[in-house]
Each structure stands twice: as structure tokens, then as C-alpha cells.
Design a protein around this motif. Structure first.
Motif, PDB file in Angstrom:
ATOM      1  N   ARG A   1      64.517  28.859  88.956  1.00 54.86           N
ATOM      2  CA  ARG A   1      64.630  30.139  88.240  1.00 54.86           C
ATOM      3  C   ARG A   1      65.252  31.212  89.118  1.00 54.86           C
ATOM      4  O   ARG A   1      66.047  32.038  88.640  1.00 54.86           O
TER       5      ARG A   1
ATOM      6  N   ALA B   1      60.161  25.021  89.402  1.00 54.06           N
ATOM      7  CA  ALA B   1      60.460  26.154  88.532  1.00 54.06           C
ATOM      8  C   ALA B   1      60.817  27.417  89.314  1.00 54.06           C
ATOM      9  O   ALA B   1      61.761  28.132  88.968  1.00 54.06           O
ATOM     10  N   LYS B   2      60.072  27.700  90.382  1.00 52.66           N
ATOM     11  CA  LYS B   2      60.307  28.921  91.153  1.00 52.66           C
ATOM     12  C   LYS B   2      61.701  28.934  91.767  1.00 52.66           C
ATOM     13  O   LYS B   2      62.451  29.921  91.638  1.00 52.66           O
ATOM     14  N   GLU B   3      62.065  27.840  92.433  1.00 54.68           N
ATOM     15  CA  GLU B   3      63.354  27.785  93.130  1.00 54.68           C
ATOM     16  C   GLU B   3      64.523  27.757  92.147  1.00 54.68           C
ATOM     17  O   GLU B   3      65.556  28.404  92.359  1.00 54.68           O
TER      18      GLU B   3
ATOM     19  N   GLY C   1      61.811  26.090  85.276  1.00 53.06           N
ATOM     20  CA  GLY C   1      62.694  27.216  85.553  1.00 53.06           C
ATOM     21  C   GLY C   1      63.564  27.632  84.382  1.00 53.06           C
ATOM     22  O   GLY C   1      64.295  28.626  84.488  1.00 53.06           O
TER      23      GLY C   1
END
Length: 392
Positions: free
Chosen positions: A362, A358-360, A389
Motif C-alpha cells: 500500500r 499489505a503495509k509495504e 494492500g
């Protein structure tokens, strides 16, 4: 015929919209105005950042010939030859589209191994074995169902990487330094980008896809192989390579004009930074005038040497996407809306093998939107996607 093209939401005029009436084509001026030497009647209209439309005096044009286009920015998932035909993968993608901000699909019409997943009317496709696997028996019906759901549909066509065509017609194949058909790291043969018959075959596929109802035709592997010592039917110079790639795309735009579809091409991420053609025929300033959309592959894992100010791509995935798009926009001078990047939704392969969650994902999406791009596309070669994300 005379009129004006405007944004349906703001009523602002749209400059550079393509208006086609009775086989004649013109672009709107800075005030959204057009005047074309054709009898008033139905008009096909498209502009980057909007849904393509067809209007007539009976269904949408007022007495001033005002044509309103609906703003739209595709947010897509990719489905391969097998992904579109696999019920589980396809339904998972459609469920994500129904629950998240996703609103588009990129579907293989000719995949990485040269296969066409639906029954084609092109004789050469049958001759070379491109029809040996049919995963989608009724593509037009499927497209119609997807359009009912409001999904924007992009046909991906892998052009010069074509193992079936090269094997069936070795006279079309790229050759190694010994004059033998060359194979890439996947043991797949490529065809010579200078060959007119190769162009014709891919243009026939593109026209068939447009006729079936795709909104956009996206050409991938529209480039020369990234290997040394290869032989082609013409001298392997930067000038000739660029002329071949842009020439094919110009031919595609001409062939597809009557279908009112957008024309796009995928390019290497480093093409946005390199002043030359990256030895593959993709030169950014040469591509910009002949495409509706430029789709750089901005996978952080693909930037093995980093970019200026960002030596470690995995440390800040947002900066890779944002800075690359900003630089490409400045270089070409075209609006940001003419770019729609591919983003990484698969495990890293170049640095530490980390999964992209999700972090990468988004961070990449936020970067594309901050740059003003026309949406974005998520790539996962296995077609395995989650809502990581993605916004509801």
C-alpha cells in the motif's frame, strides 16, 4: 481533416494526443487542436493517461470533429508465460481484478526464457524453439474475453535476454572475453543489441501482439547485460549503447504506429538517479522522447545502496517510490502521467528477507499515486497475488 481532442470527463483539451488518419500522423497542439493533410474519415487517437480509441463520423465524431478520450490509469498484475496459461493463477488474478481496484494485466508475449506462449506465425520463433511450450492456444480469443471485462492489456516482450535465439544463432550472441557465448547468473544467453536481425525478430513479435489486440507493448530487458568484459559487434561505449537502445525503441514505435498501441519500456530503478547510461544503454533523458510510458522497476529490494535521504529502503518503501518518480519527472521535464512504475509484491531478497504484505504494498501504491504516475504494476515472479494492500 481538422478537429479537437478532449477529455471525455472534463471536456478539457488534450495536448500532445497522437492522431492518425489514412497513414498520416500528427500531435494535437496545446489547445487539443489538430489539422492533418488527409481526407476526413476514421481517426485512431491515443494519449498518455487515456484509453486509445478509433472514431469515425459514424460512431463518435460530432460536426466539429470533437474526439473525446476516456481517462484511464492501469493498475496491473503480471502474468508470465506459464501464469497466463495456468487456470488457477489466471482465475485468481481475474478474481482480484473483479473485487479490487485492479483493472489491467501485463502478459508475457515473449518471456524471460525466450518462449512465446501462443501459436506464432513468425518462422524464426519455430526454428529456434521459442514455440516448444504453448500455454495459451488461442491468445486472440482470450484477449477478447478480457477486453469484455474492461481489462487493459499490456504485452511484455523480453528483448535482448533471449536464450533460444542466442543458442540457435550463436552469431547473434553476446560473447565473453574469450569470445565464447556469455551466460548470465541464470545460465541464460543474451543476444547482441546491435544486431539488425535481433531487432527484426522482436519487432515482428511486437506487431503480432498488437494485431492480436493488446493495448500496449512493453519492452523489458531492452538493455545491455550488466556485466564487465563482454564483446559485441560494435564498440561497447556509452554512446553506442544508448544509440542501440533508443534506436530499437524508435524502430518499434515506427513499426507499431499503424496499430495505435502505446509503447513502453522497463528500466532499472537506479537509471532514474544515474546521469550516465548505468553501463547498460538506458539513459533517462534519451528514453523519454521515444516512449509513451516509462516503467522504472522501483522495487525497494533493488535499491541496495539506498537513495539520497533514504539510506534504508525497507524502512520507508513509500519514499523510495515517491522520491525516485519525483526526481525522474524533474530530470526529464515530461508529465508525471508518462511514468508507470513496477512495484514490489514479493519477499525481500537484499536486506532482511521480510515478506511484502499489505503495509509495504500500500505504501508503494500511495507513493505512485502521490507522484501522479499513470497507475502502477505489481510484480511477483510466481504470479501469486492476494488483495493485500489493494482497495476494494
Amino acid at each position: 481533416m481538422e478537429g479537437i481532442v478532449v477529455d471525455a470527463k472534463t471536456q478539457a483539451p488534450i495536448a500532445g494526443a497522437v492522431v492518425r488518419v489514412a497513414g498520416e500522423e500528427i500531435k494535437t497542439d496545446e489547445k487539443g487542436h489538430f489539422q492533418i493533410a488527409a481526407a476526413p474519415g476514421s481517426a485512431s487517437v491515443r494519449a498518455p493517461g487515456y484509453l486509445r480509441s478509433t472514431y469515425s463520423n459514424a460512431n463518435g465524431i460530432d460536426e466539429k470533429n470533437t474526439i473525446a478520450l476516456t481517462p484511464f490509469r492501469p493498475k496491473a498484475l503480471y502474468l508470465s508465460v506459464y501464469g497466463i496459461g495456468d487456470k488457477t493463477l489466471r482465475e485468481n488474478a481475474l478474481e482480484l481484478i473483479s473485487k479490487t481496484q485492479l483493472n489491467a494485466l501485463v502478459i508475457d508475449v515473449k518471456g524471460d526464457r525466450g518462449l512465446i506462449p501462443f501459436p506464432s506465425n513468425i518462422a524464426l520463433a519455430h526454428e529456434i524453439g521459442a514455440q516448444k511450450v504453448i500455454t495459451t492456444p488461442d491468445m486472440p480469443a482470450l484477449l477478447a474475453q478480457l477486453h469484455v471485462k474492461g481489462i487493459y492489456l499490456i504485452a511484455r516482450i523480453v528483448v535482448f535476454k533471449d536464450n533460444p535465439l542466442a543458442l540457435a544463432h550463436p552469431e547473434f550472441a553476446v560473447r565473453d572475453e574469450h569470445g565464447q557465448p556469455w551466460h548470465d547468473r541464470e545460465s541464460l544467453a543474451w543476444v547482441d543489441p546491435f544486431t539488425p536481425a535481433v531487432w527484426q525478430y522482436n519487432l515482428d513479435i511486437a506487431a503480432e501482439a498488437a494485431q492480436m489486440g493488446f493495448d500496449e507493448i512493453q519492452f523489458d530487458y531492452v538493455r545491455f547485460p550488466d556485466a564487465k568484459g563482454l564483446q559485441f559487434s560494435q564498440q561497447n561505449t556509452a554512446k553506442n549503447r544508448v544509440a542501440a537502445v533508443t534506436g530499437f525503441l524508435q524502430a518499434a514505435k515506427k513499426r507499431l504506429a499503424g496499430y495505435n498501441v502505446f509503447v513502453a519500456a522497463d528500466i532499472f530503478g537506479y537509471v532514474c538517479w544515474n546521469a550516465d547510461d548505468t553501463d547498460i544503454g538506458q539513459q533517462l533523458e534519451a528514453l523519454a522522447p521515444v516512449l509513451d510510458y516509462i516503467s522504472p522497476m522501483l522495487y525497494p529490494s533493488g535499491f541496495s545502496f539506498g537513495i539520497p535521504g533514504c539510506p534504508n529502503p525497507l524502512a520507508d518503501t513509500k519514499q523510495i517510490v515517491l522520491r525516485t518518480l519525483q526526481y525522474a519527472i524533474r530530470r526529464t521535464g515530461v508529465p508525471a502521467i508518462r511514468f508507470r512504475p513496477w512495484l514490489q509484491a514479493f519477499r525481500d531478497y537484499a536486506f532482511d528477507r521480510r515478506p511484502f504484505g499489505a503495509k509495504e504494498i500500500r505504501a508503494q501504491i500511495d507513493a505512485a499515486e502521490a507522484a501522479g504516475a499513470d497507475g502502477w504494476m505489481l510484480w511477483n515472479p510466481r504470479n501469486e497475488y492476494t488483495d493485500a494492500g489493494l482497495l476494494p
